[in-house]
Design a protein around this motif. Structure first.
Motif, PDB file in Angstrom:
ATOM      1  N   SER A 140      -9.290  58.324  20.000  1.00  0.00           N
ATOM      2  CA  SER A 140      -8.426  57.227  19.543  1.00  0.00           C
ATOM      3  C   SER A 140      -8.996  56.632  18.256  1.00  0.00           C
ATOM      4  O   SER A 140     -10.082  57.019  17.802  1.00  0.00           O
ATOM      5  CB  SER A 140      -8.225  56.199  20.667  1.00  0.00           C
ATOM      6  N   GLY A 141      -8.245  55.661  17.695  1.00  0.00           N
ATOM      7  CA  GLY A 141      -8.495  55.245  16.316  1.00  0.00           C
ATOM      8  C   GLY A 141      -9.599  54.242  16.084  1.00  0.00           C
ATOM      9  O   GLY A 141      -9.375  53.183  15.499  1.00  0.00           O
ATOM     10  N   SER A 142     -10.794  54.588  16.507  1.00  0.00           N
ATOM     11  CA  SER A 142     -11.977  53.790  16.175  1.00  0.00           C
ATOM     12  C   SER A 142     -12.662  54.455  14.989  1.00  0.00           C
ATOM     13  O   SER A 142     -12.610  55.683  14.832  1.00  0.00           O
ATOM     14  CB  SER A 142     -12.921  53.766  17.386  1.00  0.00           C
TER      15      SER A 142
ATOM     16  N   THR B 156      -4.900  60.397  18.617  1.00  0.00           N
ATOM     17  CA  THR B 156      -3.816  59.439  18.367  1.00  0.00           C
ATOM     18  C   THR B 156      -3.513  59.449  16.864  1.00  0.00           C
ATOM     19  O   THR B 156      -4.324  59.940  16.060  1.00  0.00           O
ATOM     20  CB  THR B 156      -4.212  58.006  18.783  1.00  0.00           C
TER      21      THR B 156
ATOM     22  N   THR C  40      -3.627  56.949  14.838  1.00  0.00           N
ATOM     23  CA  THR C  40      -4.655  56.220  14.083  1.00  0.00           C
ATOM     24  C   THR C  40      -5.923  57.045  13.964  1.00  0.00           C
ATOM     25  O   THR C  40      -6.582  57.020  12.922  1.00  0.00           O
ATOM     26  CB  THR C  40      -4.964  54.864  14.761  1.00  0.00           C
ATOM     27  N   ALA C  41      -6.258  57.785  15.007  1.00  0.00           N
ATOM     28  CA  ALA C  41      -7.460  58.630  14.939  1.00  0.00           C
ATOM     29  C   ALA C  41      -7.337  59.656  13.817  1.00  0.00           C
ATOM     30  O   ALA C  41      -8.319  59.944  13.117  1.00  0.00           O
ATOM     31  CB  ALA C  41      -7.695  59.313  16.280  1.00  0.00           C
TER      32      ALA C  41
ATOM     33  N   MET D  67      -8.538  58.295  10.703  1.00  0.00           N
ATOM     34  CA  MET D  67      -9.991  58.066  10.613  1.00  0.00           C
ATOM     35  C   MET D  67     -10.712  59.373  10.262  1.00  0.00           C
ATOM     36  O   MET D  67     -11.695  59.399   9.547  1.00  0.00           O
ATOM     37  CB  MET D  67     -10.549  57.541  11.943  1.00  0.00           C
TER      38      MET D  67
ATOM     39  N   THR E 194     -10.620  53.123  21.900  1.00  0.00           N
ATOM     40  CA  THR E 194     -10.380  51.803  21.276  1.00  0.00           C
ATOM     41  C   THR E 194     -10.008  50.777  22.347  1.00  0.00           C
ATOM     42  O   THR E 194      -9.619  51.130  23.472  1.00  0.00           O
ATOM     43  CB  THR E 194      -9.190  51.881  20.298  1.00  0.00           C
ATOM     44  N   ALA E 195     -10.056  49.502  21.924  1.00  0.00           N
ATOM     45  CA  ALA E 195      -9.561  48.433  22.798  1.00  0.00           C
ATOM     46  C   ALA E 195      -8.102  48.724  23.152  1.00  0.00           C
ATOM     47  O   ALA E 195      -7.659  48.468  24.273  1.00  0.00           O
ATOM     48  CB  ALA E 195      -9.688  47.099  22.078  1.00  0.00           C
TER      49      ALA E 195
ATOM     50  N   ILE F 124      -6.501  51.695  23.500  1.00  0.00           N
ATOM     51  CA  ILE F 124      -6.262  52.740  24.510  1.00  0.00           C
ATOM     52  C   ILE F 124      -6.756  52.267  25.885  1.00  0.00           C
ATOM     53  O   ILE F 124      -6.170  52.605  26.919  1.00  0.00           O
ATOM     54  CB  ILE F 124      -6.874  54.117  24.099  1.00  0.00           C
TER      55      ILE F 124
ATOM     56  N   ASP G  58       2.460  57.385  23.717  1.00  0.00           N
ATOM     57  CA  ASP G  58       2.129  58.476  22.791  1.00  0.00           C
ATOM     58  C   ASP G  58       1.459  59.572  23.617  1.00  0.00           C
ATOM     59  O   ASP G  58       1.322  59.427  24.841  1.00  0.00           O
ATOM     60  CB  ASP G  58       1.247  58.000  21.621  1.00  0.00           C
TER      61      ASP G  58
ATOM     62  N   ALA H  21     -15.636  51.998  22.039  1.00  0.00           N
ATOM     63  CA  ALA H  21     -16.359  51.755  20.783  1.00  0.00           C
ATOM     64  C   ALA H  21     -15.601  50.680  20.033  1.00  0.00           C
ATOM     65  O   ALA H  21     -14.401  50.831  19.802  1.00  0.00           O
ATOM     66  CB  ALA H  21     -16.425  53.036  19.963  1.00  0.00           C
ATOM     67  N   MET H  22     -16.279  49.616  19.720  1.00  0.00           N
ATOM     68  CA  MET H  22     -15.618  48.555  18.947  1.00  0.00           C
ATOM     69  C   MET H  22     -16.611  47.515  18.476  1.00  0.00           C
ATOM     70  O   MET H  22     -17.789  47.531  18.838  1.00  0.00           O
ATOM     71  CB  MET H  22     -14.482  47.918  19.772  1.00  0.00           C
TER      72      MET H  22
ATOM     73  N   MET I   4     -14.620  42.006  19.582  1.00  0.00           N
ATOM     74  CA  MET I   4     -13.486  42.586  20.329  1.00  0.00           C
ATOM     75  C   MET I   4     -13.922  42.839  21.773  1.00  0.00           C
ATOM     76  O   MET I   4     -13.233  42.492  22.725  1.00  0.00           O
ATOM     77  CB  MET I   4     -13.048  43.918  19.704  1.00  0.00           C
TER      78      MET I   4
ATOM     79  N   THR J  49     -17.395  49.318   9.059  1.00  0.00           N
ATOM     80  CA  THR J  49     -15.958  49.022   9.053  1.00  0.00           C
ATOM     81  C   THR J  49     -15.563  47.980   8.006  1.00  0.00           C
ATOM     82  O   THR J  49     -14.504  48.046   7.407  1.00  0.00           O
ATOM     83  CB  THR J  49     -15.535  48.497  10.440  1.00  0.00           C
TER      84      THR J  49
HETATM   85  C1  LIG Z   1     -11.301  50.950   9.609  1.00  0.00           C
HETATM   86  C2  LIG Z   1     -10.888  50.589  11.011  1.00  0.00           C
HETATM   87  C3  LIG Z   1     -11.773  50.737  12.040  1.00  0.00           C
HETATM   88  C4  LIG Z   1     -11.409  50.421  13.352  1.00  0.00           C
HETATM   89  N1  LIG Z   1     -12.328  50.588  14.351  1.00  0.00           N
HETATM   90  C5  LIG Z   1     -11.986  50.234  15.601  1.00  0.00           C
HETATM   91  C6  LIG Z   1     -12.926  50.370  16.654  1.00  0.00           C
HETATM   92  O1  LIG Z   1     -14.070  50.804  16.465  1.00  0.00           O
HETATM   93  N2  LIG Z   1     -12.540  50.052  17.899  1.00  0.00           N
HETATM   94  C7  LIG Z   1     -11.288  49.568  18.183  1.00  0.00           C
HETATM   95  O2  LIG Z   1     -11.011  49.262  19.334  1.00  0.00           O
HETATM   96  N3  LIG Z   1     -10.366  49.426  17.195  1.00  0.00           N
HETATM   97  C8  LIG Z   1     -10.686  49.744  15.931  1.00  0.00           C
HETATM   98  N4  LIG Z   1      -9.753  49.602  14.927  1.00  0.00           N
HETATM   99  C9  LIG Z   1      -8.404  49.144  15.276  1.00  0.00           C
HETATM  100  C10 LIG Z   1      -7.553  50.290  15.828  1.00  0.00           C
HETATM  101  O3  LIG Z   1      -7.479  51.333  14.873  1.00  0.00           O
HETATM  102  C11 LIG Z   1      -6.134  49.776  16.178  1.00  0.00           C
HETATM  103  O4  LIG Z   1      -6.223  48.840  17.232  1.00  0.00           O
HETATM  104  C12 LIG Z   1      -5.203  50.915  16.526  1.00  0.00           C
HETATM  105  O5  LIG Z   1      -3.941  50.370  16.845  1.00  0.00           O
HETATM  106  C13 LIG Z   1      -5.716  51.754  17.676  1.00  0.00           C
HETATM  107  O6  LIG Z   1      -4.764  52.752  17.964  1.00  0.00           O
HETATM  108  P1  LIG Z   1      -5.056  53.916  19.037  1.00  0.00           P
HETATM  109  O7  LIG Z   1      -5.790  53.294  20.166  1.00  0.00           O
HETATM  110  O8  LIG Z   1      -3.691  54.380  19.418  1.00  0.00           O
HETATM  111  O9  LIG Z   1      -5.800  54.982  18.324  1.00  0.00           O
HETATM  112  C14 LIG Z   1     -10.105  49.924  13.623  1.00  0.00           C
HETATM  113  C15 LIG Z   1      -9.199  49.767  12.557  1.00  0.00           C
HETATM  114  C16 LIG Z   1      -9.591  50.098  11.272  1.00  0.00           C
HETATM  115  C17 LIG Z   1      -8.584  49.929  10.164  1.00  0.00           C
END
Ligand SMILES: Cc1cc2nc3c(=O)[nH]c(=O)nc-3n(C[C@H](O)[C@H](O)[C@H](O)COP(=O)(O)O)c2cc1C
Length: 224
Positions: A15-17, A43, A45-46, A49, A93-94, A96, A107, A125-126, A130, A160
């Motif tokens: 996921s998008g961390s 995802t 967002t991933a 990244m 991520t928070a 997921i 998704d 991971a966050m 958060m 970040t």
């Molecule tokens: C540069 C960047 C880094 C991020 N790192 C994190 C992270 O480490 N942990 C987290 O929970 N969200 C992080 N986020 C926020 C998530 O990308 C965001 O909540 C996103 O909607 C997660 O989507 P997903 O869970 O579907 O991948 C980050 C956002 C950006 C722009």
């Protein structure tokens, strides 16, 4: 295939961390020490990244991002989760965690978590602020109650914000130990009852050998 790697089929959800940038390191270690075959779901967002084409170079099959799947693997949320011996989300991520705790399936990754016939391993991971939020802690608690496994987080350096910052997340070395633990515990649960129900029988060849006492060499054969 004869191999000493313990996990035959690992499904890895990403996921998008920002910690997704460490994926090549994870995949190298997982392939070397843990999993015979790895399939990856990312995802949207991933994929922003880390490019799926980079991830693709570490696994044998294309990365899955689309709920509709491919011609070879339609409905990947069902096919992939049935295929997997172990399903781990790394990094988680928070977002997921929240979806999984509430049964939201919007998704491929969140739908696969809901469709998975077995509990899932999450590697959250966050940013610490958060992680400390009551909403996140409630979701983590719920996931544990539902039987999922959460990897411990360690303090790590994050970039970040454009400058060095503190982040929390799994690290490959400890994550791997925990994946071993989950896999071994699952195998034990699956096979233990059957194993103890069947009396152990020594192979015929071994039965005829004289018993050795620990630490003492067998007596030499008598010579005329
Ligand atoms: C540069 C960047 C880094 C991020 N790192 C994190 C992270 O480490 N942990 C987290 O929970 N969200 C992080 N986020 C926020 C998530 O990308 C965001 O909540 C996103 O909607 C997660 O989507 P997903 O869970 O579907 O991948 C980050 C956002 C950006 C722009």
């Amino acid at each position: 295939m004869i191999t000493s790697l313990p996990c035959e089929r690992l499904l890895l959800g990403v996921s998008g961390s920002i910690h997704a940038v460490h994926l090549p390191q994870y995949l190298t270690q997982l392939r070397r020490e843990f999993a015979q075959e790895i399939r990856v779901i990312m995802t949207d967002t991933a994929t922003r990244m880390i490019s799926p084409s980079i991830v693709r170079t570490y696994v044998e099959e294309p990365v899955f991002t689309d709920l509709m799947g491919t011609d070879a693997i339609p409905s990947p949320h069902i096919r992939l989760t049935r295929w997997a011996q172990l399903f781990a989300i790394l990094p988680a991520t928070a977002g997921i965690l929240a979806k999984a705790a509430h049964g939201i399936a919007d998704d491929l990754l969140s739908t696969a978590i809901l469709a998975s016939p077995q509990p899932v391993v999450f590697g959250p991971a966050m940013n610490p602020s958060m992680w400390e939020k009551p909403a996140v802690q409630r979701n983590v608690e719920q996931l544990r109650k539902d039987g999922h496994y959460l990897l411990p987080m360690q303090e790590i350096t994050s970039v970040t914000t454009g400058e060095f910052d503190t982040g929390l997340g799994p690290v490959p070395e400890t994550a791997l130990t925990h994946l071993w633990h989950v896999l071994m515990r699952r195998m034990r649960n699956e096979y233990w009852e059957e194993a103890i129900a069947t009396p152990a029988a020594a192979p015929a060849a071994v039965k005829s050998l004289p018993l050795l006492t620990a630490g003492r060499a067998p007596a030499p054969a008598a010579t005329e």
